[in-house]
Design a protein around this motif. Structure first.
Motif, short mmCIF file in Angstrom:
data_model
loop_
_atom_site.label_atom_id
_atom_site.label_comp_id
_atom_site.label_asym_id
_atom_site.label_seq_id
_atom_site.Cartn_x
_atom_site.Cartn_y
_atom_site.Cartn_z
N HIS A 105 -0.33 4.23 0.95
CA HIS A 105 -0.77 5.15 1.99
C HIS A 105 0.05 4.92 3.26
CE1 HIS A 105 -4.05 6.55 -0.42
NE2 HIS A 105 -4.51 5.34 -0.57
N TYR B 291 -11.27 2.76 -2.33
CA TYR B 291 -11.31 4.10 -1.77
C TYR B 291 -12.14 5.01 -2.67
CZ TYR B 291 -8.27 2.61 1.77
OH TYR B 291 -7.81 1.94 2.85
N GLN C 289 -4.91 -4.34 -0.60
CA GLN C 289 -4.98 -3.34 0.48
C GLN C 289 -5.70 -2.09 0.00
OE1 GLN C 289 -1.90 -5.27 0.80
NE2 GLN C 289 -3.02 -6.19 2.50
N CYS D 270 -1.45 5.36 6.66
CA CYS D 270 -2.40 5.64 7.74
C CYS D 270 -1.69 5.39 9.07
CB CYS D 270 -3.62 4.73 7.62
SG CYS D 270 -4.40 4.88 6.02
N PRO E 258 2.04 -1.12 5.39
CA PRO E 258 3.12 -0.72 4.49
C PRO E 258 4.50 -1.11 5.02
CG PRO E 258 1.53 1.04 4.73
CD PRO E 258 1.18 0.01 5.75
N PHE F 214 -2.53 4.45 11.95
CA PHE F 214 -2.87 3.33 12.84
C PHE F 214 -2.45 1.98 12.25
CE2 PHE F 214 -6.49 4.46 10.18
CZ PHE F 214 -6.71 3.27 9.51
N CYS F 215 -1.81 1.99 11.08
CA CYS F 215 -1.63 0.75 10.33
C CYS F 215 -0.15 0.47 10.07
CB CYS F 215 -2.38 0.89 9.01
SG CYS F 215 -2.17 -0.49 7.90
N CYS G 59 0.84 -1.20 0.00
CA CYS G 59 0.00 0.00 0.00
C CYS G 59 0.87 1.25 0.00
CB CYS G 59 -0.88 -0.02 1.26
SG CYS G 59 -1.97 1.38 1.36
N ARG H 213 -5.70 9.99 6.55
CA ARG H 213 -6.57 9.34 5.58
C ARG H 213 -6.90 10.31 4.44
NH1 ARG H 213 -7.42 4.18 5.34
NH2 ARG H 213 -9.47 4.58 4.49
S1 SF4 Z 1 -5.14 1.21 6.49
FE1 SF4 Z 1 -5.24 0.49 4.39
S2 SF4 Z 1 -4.84 2.33 3.17
FE2 SF4 Z 1 -4.10 2.77 5.23
S3 SF4 Z 1 -1.93 2.20 5.23
FE3 SF4 Z 1 -3.09 0.44 5.98
S4 SF4 Z 1 -3.41 -0.80 4.17
FE4 SF4 Z 1 -2.87 1.24 3.45
#
Ligand code: SF4
Length: 379
Positions: free
Chosen positions: A75, A162, A117, A77, A83, A79-80, A73, A200
């Motif tokens: 992006h 998205y 993703q 984000c 990547p 909280f994630c 991915c 986001r």
């Molecule tokens: S939440 Fe989804 S869009 Fe955001 S970084 Fe994680 S995988 Fe990527």
């Protein structure tokens, strides 16, 4: 005769001149050439060596399968950590994805669940380069991919899309019955302040306008989303904005997670964590509000005829099926009275007689005539 090379990338030039060639591919298409060779000159089956069937090994039932179109991915984000774990977006070649889908459908798959993703970003890493499927040039892009998948005769369901502007191009395919009128759009929040803290790419006003346009083009579309409540710094006012968004958007299906920190996520450094009991309480309030919206929307389906795919049976002789509005495992189902004789993995026509907050209750009105029929329902 198989033709490969630069001229193969130029539409039908070779085929028009030499209609009997078996396959035409663009340059550097080793895999496509080998697929054509194996298609026209199949290897004899050897049960001692060929342990893996042509459609691969999958863990889902025979009649539906997840089709992964990309990994990683672009992006970030907060909280994630995907990547960090999987790197930036790497799209699979469109020809490879379509061949896998073809093999799955040939092996009896009735529904393809497109996942990655960030499905809407498909092809961006390859600059939407042209790939080939059965000698046909196709851009590595979500719209041509969805259209081509729609030709295979199975249901095609899109997940993790998205709300980018180009997604608007896919919705007419849904209105035409080529792919299921279903979009899983993970929005995560509606308060601009929280979306910014989450990094986001979303603007609530635009999202509502876009949802309105999708419903104008395809009134039958089912919209699913997921949200996180209790993100660090989320105030009661942010949460109220989220509830207001849900009332305005009237999404069909909603999942809600209470925020929990993940090792390595940048959101862990944000100040102002929301206490556990507040996170839980907001999650419960959101689900309660959504249950009423969902019940209202499902009630409108009572009396309608739906095309459904049978998944299983209950001990009470009901069949458990799904309509275009129901993805496996995460959405509701359609319970069919006296459905014991309906075969698993086949389509059926049912009339909806009742609904609750998440599920529909229906009775049989004959089996579907065509397995190729997509989602169309009669009103
Ligand atoms: S939440 Fe989804 S869009 Fe955001 S970084 Fe994680 S995988 Fe990527």
């Amino acid at each position: 005769m198989i033709v490969t090379g630069c001229l193969g990338a130029k539409g039908n030039v070779v085929r028009d001149l030499h209609p009997r060639v078996l396959a035409v591919t663009g340059p550097h298409a080793c895999e496509e050439v080998m697929t054509a060779v194996h298609f026209h000159l199949p290897k004899p089956h050897d049960p001692f060596v060929d342990l893996v069937p042509p459609q691969g090994i999958k863990l889902t039932p025979r009649h539906y399968a997840y089709l992964k179109i990309a990994e990683g991915c672009n992006h970030r984000c907060t909280f994630c950590i995907i990547p960090q774990l999987r790197g930036d977006l790497v799209s699979r070649p469109i020809g490879e994805v379509l061949r896998e889908a073809e093999n799955l459908v040939r092996a009896g798959c009735r529904e393809l669940l497109v996942v990655s993703q960030d499905t809407s970003a498909y092809g961006v890493d390859l600059r939407y380069r042209t790939g080939f499927w059965n000698g046909r040039p196709l851009k590595t892009h979500l719209t041509p991919l969805a259209a081509a998948l729609g030709e295979l005769g199975a249901w095609v369901r899109l997940h993790y899309v998205y709300p980018y502007p180009h997604v608007d191009e896919v919705v007419p395919l849904m209105a035409e019955g080529r792919v299921l009128p279903y979009l899983d759009v993970p929005l995560q929040h509606a308060s601009p302040r929280i979306l910014k803290a989450m990094k986001r790419p979303a603007n609530t006003g635009d999202t509502l306008a876009r949802i309105g346009r999708w419903r104008d083009i395809c009134p039958d579309i089912t919209l699913r989303s997921t949200f996180i409540v209790g993100f660090p710094g989320e105030t009661e006012d942010d949460f109220r904005q989220l509830l207001e968004f849900l009332q305005a958007a009237e999404l069909d299906r909603v999942g809600c997670f209470s925020y929990s920190p993940v090792d390595g996520a940048t959101a862990n450094a944000l100040i102002d964590p929301v206490p556990e009991e507040v996170r839980q309480e907001r999650q419960a309030r959101l689900m309660e509000a959504q249950a009423a919206i969902s019940a209202r929307r499902l009630q409108r389906k009572v009396g309608r005829t739906l095309h459904v795919l049978v998944d299983s049976h209950t001990e009470a002789a009901e069949a458990v099926a799904r309509s275009s509005a129901d993805a496996p495992d995460i959405d509701g189902v359609v319970y069919i009275k006296d459905g014991a004789a309906l075969p698993v993995g086949e389509f059926a026509e049912v009339r909806v007689v009742d609904a609750d907050e998440h599920d529909l209750y229906a009775e049989r009105c004959g089996t579907a005539r065509s397995k190729r029929k997509n989602h169309r329902s009669n009103h």
